[in-house]
Motif scaffolding. Structure first.
Motif, mmCIF file in Angstrom:
data_model
loop_
_atom_site.group_PDB
_atom_site.id
_atom_site.type_symbol
_atom_site.label_atom_id
_atom_site.label_comp_id
_atom_site.label_asym_id
_atom_site.label_seq_id
_atom_site.Cartn_x
_atom_site.Cartn_y
_atom_site.Cartn_z
ATOM 1 N N GLY A 172 0.815 -1.213 0.000
ATOM 2 C CA GLY A 172 0.000 0.000 0.000
ATOM 3 C C GLY A 172 0.844 1.255 0.000
ATOM 4 N N SER B 42 -4.816 1.162 -3.550
ATOM 5 C CA SER B 42 -5.037 1.836 -2.267
ATOM 6 C C SER B 42 -4.476 0.962 -1.155
ATOM 7 C CB SER B 42 -6.533 2.074 -2.028
ATOM 8 O OG SER B 42 -7.182 0.830 -1.780
ATOM 9 N N LYS B 43 -4.311 1.551 0.026
ATOM 10 C CA LYS B 43 -3.839 0.778 1.175
ATOM 11 C C LYS B 43 -4.837 -0.315 1.538
ATOM 12 C CE LYS B 43 -0.787 4.208 3.139
ATOM 13 N NZ LYS B 43 -0.297 4.874 4.351
ATOM 14 N N GLU B 44 -6.114 -0.030 1.427
ATOM 15 C CA GLU B 44 -7.145 -1.006 1.741
ATOM 16 C C GLU B 44 -7.086 -2.197 0.792
ATOM 17 O OE1 GLU B 44 -7.747 2.356 1.369
ATOM 18 O OE2 GLU B 44 -7.783 2.703 3.542
ATOM 19 N N GLU B 45 -6.922 -1.913 -0.507
ATOM 20 C CA GLU B 45 -6.820 -3.004 -1.479
ATOM 21 C C GLU B 45 -5.550 -3.812 -1.263
ATOM 22 O OE1 GLU B 45 -8.067 -2.365 -5.647
ATOM 23 O OE2 GLU B 45 -8.611 -0.345 -4.961
#
Length: 124
Positions: free
Chosen positions: A16, A59-62
């Motif tokens: 991320g 993204s960091k979430e992905e």
């Protein structure tokens, strides 16, 4: 005619944040940053003969979602010493050094986005 020869497998894992991952691998695991291309979303780290590539997720979430299903395995000589080094650096273990029924001493470090970095040495 020469036969094809496979010479090395290099895992490519999601991150991320290229800089955060580079810092983690240097400070916690003693790797060296070979190349860092934040604008192109690519990072290469190495230690000894082990090399890992990272690619920037959208993204960091992905990155965390993908990395929670990602891992790599690095064979080691003198794993007890490496374990002591990682303990000293405060590396976050998924599991600490243990003998496995398949004949390996193994440990797992979870890097910031959840990729499981496993280290193992043959018993005996």
């Amino acid at each position: 005619m020469s036969l094809p020869e496979l010479t090395q497998a290099i895992p490519q894992l999601p991150t991320g944040d290229i800089n955060e991952t580079a810092d983690f691998f240097e400070s916690k695991l003693g790797f060296t940053v070979l190349n860092k291309f934040p604008d192109h979303g690519h990072l290469i780290v190495s230690r000894g003969n082990a090399e890992i590539h990272f690619w920037q997720a959208p993204s960091k979430e992905e990155a965390k979602a993908i990395a929670s299903q990602s891992s790599c395995y690095i064979r080691v000589n003198h794993i007890e010493e490496l374990f002591a080094e990682f303990k000293q650096s405060g590396a976050p273990f998924g599991y600490e050094l243990a003998e496995q029924p398949w004949g390996m001493k193994e440990m797992q470090v979870n890097e910031p986005y959840g990729n499981a970095i496993r280290f193992g040495e043959s018993i005996g």
